[in-house]
Design an enzyme around this catalytic site. Structure first.
Site, short mmCIF file in Angstrom:
data_model
loop_
_atom_site.label_atom_id
_atom_site.label_comp_id
_atom_site.label_asym_id
_atom_site.label_seq_id
_atom_site.Cartn_x
_atom_site.Cartn_y
_atom_site.Cartn_z
N ARG A 161 1.18 -9.71 -2.03
CA ARG A 161 1.06 -8.24 -2.22
C ARG A 161 2.29 -7.70 -2.40
O ARG A 161 2.18 -6.63 -3.28
CB ARG A 161 0.36 -8.03 -0.76
CG ARG A 161 -1.32 -8.16 -1.06
CD ARG A 161 -1.60 -7.98 0.56
NE ARG A 161 -1.57 -6.79 1.18
CZ ARG A 161 -1.42 -6.50 2.58
NH1 ARG A 161 -1.27 -7.58 3.24
NH2 ARG A 161 -1.37 -5.00 2.88
N ARG A 215 -5.78 -8.47 9.72
CA ARG A 215 -6.26 -8.67 8.44
C ARG A 215 -6.02 -9.89 7.72
O ARG A 215 -4.92 -10.26 7.79
CB ARG A 215 -6.03 -7.41 7.52
CG ARG A 215 -6.70 -6.36 7.77
CD ARG A 215 -6.10 -4.78 7.35
NE ARG A 215 -5.69 -5.16 5.91
CZ ARG A 215 -4.88 -4.35 5.15
NH1 ARG A 215 -4.84 -2.94 5.67
NH2 ARG A 215 -4.54 -4.32 4.07
N ARG A 227 -3.31 2.72 -7.93
CA ARG A 227 -2.33 1.44 -7.78
C ARG A 227 -1.81 0.76 -8.98
O ARG A 227 -1.27 -0.24 -8.84
CB ARG A 227 -2.99 0.54 -6.75
CG ARG A 227 -2.30 0.16 -5.46
CD ARG A 227 -3.41 -0.96 -4.83
NE ARG A 227 -2.82 -1.59 -3.76
CZ ARG A 227 -3.16 -1.04 -2.40
NH1 ARG A 227 -3.64 0.26 -2.29
NH2 ARG A 227 -2.87 -1.77 -1.49
N ARG A 267 0.70 -6.29 12.39
CA ARG A 267 -0.22 -5.12 12.27
C ARG A 267 -1.73 -5.76 12.61
O ARG A 267 -2.09 -6.91 12.36
CB ARG A 267 -0.35 -4.71 11.07
CG ARG A 267 -1.42 -3.60 10.74
CD ARG A 267 -1.06 -2.97 9.35
NE ARG A 267 -1.43 -3.60 8.21
CZ ARG A 267 -1.41 -3.05 6.96
NH1 ARG A 267 -0.94 -1.74 6.96
NH2 ARG A 267 -1.97 -3.80 6.00
N LYS A 325 1.22 4.12 5.04
CA LYS A 325 0.54 5.15 4.38
C LYS A 325 -0.77 5.33 5.23
O LYS A 325 -0.89 6.67 5.36
CB LYS A 325 0.03 4.86 2.88
CG LYS A 325 0.98 4.48 1.94
CD LYS A 325 0.60 4.00 0.62
CE LYS A 325 -0.08 2.69 0.74
NZ LYS A 325 0.63 1.55 0.97
P1 ADP Z 1 -1.92 -2.04 1.91
O1 ADP Z 1 -1.67 -0.50 1.32
O2 ADP Z 1 -1.48 -2.23 3.14
O3 ADP Z 1 -1.84 -3.19 0.87
P2 ADP Z 1 -4.86 -1.21 1.67
O4 ADP Z 1 -5.59 -1.24 2.77
O5 ADP Z 1 -4.36 -0.12 0.71
O6 ADP Z 1 -3.54 -2.15 2.19
O7 ADP Z 1 -5.39 -2.18 0.61
C1 ADP Z 1 -5.82 -3.63 0.81
C2 ADP Z 1 -6.43 -4.36 -0.26
O8 ADP Z 1 -7.69 -3.56 -0.99
C3 ADP Z 1 -5.17 -4.40 -1.53
O9 ADP Z 1 -4.46 -5.55 -1.44
C4 ADP Z 1 -6.33 -4.45 -2.77
O10 ADP Z 1 -6.85 -5.91 -2.81
C5 ADP Z 1 -7.45 -3.72 -2.26
N1 ADP Z 1 -6.97 -2.32 -2.93
C6 ADP Z 1 -6.83 -0.93 -2.19
N2 ADP Z 1 -6.74 0.08 -3.06
C7 ADP Z 1 -6.97 -0.51 -4.37
C8 ADP Z 1 -6.76 0.06 -5.68
N3 ADP Z 1 -6.44 1.38 -5.99
N4 ADP Z 1 -6.86 -0.95 -6.92
C9 ADP Z 1 -7.00 -2.30 -6.60
N5 ADP Z 1 -7.36 -2.77 -5.35
C10 ADP Z 1 -7.18 -2.02 -4.14
#
Ligand code: ADP
Ligand code: ZN
Length: 219
Positions: free
Chosen positions: A168, A157, A85, A124, A13
């Site tokens: 996750r 990360r 999310r 990654r 994404k």
């Molecule tokens: P990925 O899509 O690879 O999981 P992101 O960079 O989108 O990675 O998100 C990393 C972390 O940030 C998530 O695992 C969560 O802890 C937090 N996070 C991101 N967006 C949200 C959201 N909309 N609601 C709750 N936590 C979030």
């Protein structure tokens, strides 16, 4: 125009949203990037969020909704990446958008099978400064550990380590997959198979978005 890009961790994404934002002028809004910036700056929200993120848990809805509220409008349109999310977040977004001219126009689901996801995530790495993603196997920075884009430092990360990745995926199934059902019950969700090269996926997404723009007939 508002587009929600959905898909499990590792679906690509962020990479695609960044490219689409360059090609369309739309604003890329990534809650993950915003949170990592909060963590890096040591803000109150960052301190709170870090614990959740390192474990692979979601940051509480109330914090996320407050964080994103003032950003959901942009004249050139927005590309939402990583938000909503949870169903609570999706409903909060709908409510916030009731006060503006346009609701969510397109929901795009990028699907990738689970084995491929786990492989991608373990490969990654990310620039801590500008958030440019790298694949250590297929697309590493030209100097190890140094970002081609800004010279910042590139590292895996904490939440891409295997223990956190498995967690996750489960969080995605339990809390985020229902958001897709929520959107399906209100209208269309466009399915994109996001295996294949980043260029191939970008092509598919560009076509999808073009067909959803006002004044263009979808066919
Ligand atoms: P990925 O899509 O690879 O999981 P992101 O960079 O989108 O990675 O998100 C990393 C972390 O940030 C998530 O695992 C969560 O802890 C937090 N996070 C991101 N967006 C949200 C959201 N909309 N609601 C709750 N936590 C979030
Ligand atoms: Zn960088």
């Amino acid at each position: 125009m508002r587009i929600v890009l959905m898909g499990p961790p590792g679906a690509g994404k962020g990479t695609q949203a960044r490219r689409l934002s360059e090609s369309t002028g739309m604003k890329h809004l990534s809650t993950g990037d915003m949170l990592r910036a909060e963590v890096a700056s040591g803000s109150e929200l960052g301190l709170l969020a870090k614990e959740f993120m390192d474990r692979g848990d979601l940051v509480p809805d109330s914090n996320i909704i407050a964080m994103i509220q003032q950003h959901i409008d942009h004249p050139a349109g927005i590309l939402l990446d990583g938000f909503p999310r949870t169903v609570v977040q999706a409903k909060a977004l709908d409510e916030a958008l009731e006060q503006t001219t346009t609701p969510v126009d397109q929901v795009i689901h990028m699907s990738v099978d689970i084995d491929e996801l786990v492989k991608r995530l373990s490969n990654r790495a990310l620039c801590g400064d500008c958030q440019t993603p790298y694949s250590l196997e297929s697309d590493p920075p030209s100097q190890p550990g140094i970002c081609d884009n800004c010279g910042g430092s590139v590292a895996v990360r904490v939440d891409d380590r295997p223990e956190a990745v498995t967690h996750r995926m489960k969080v995605y199934q339990d809390l985020t997959a229902p958001v897709l059902d929520y959107y399906k019950s209100h209208g269309d969700v466009v399915e994109i198979v996001a295996t294949g090269s980043p260029d191939e996926v970008f092509e598919k997404l560009s076509q999808t978005i073009k067909s959803g723009m006002p004044g263009v007939n979808a066919n």
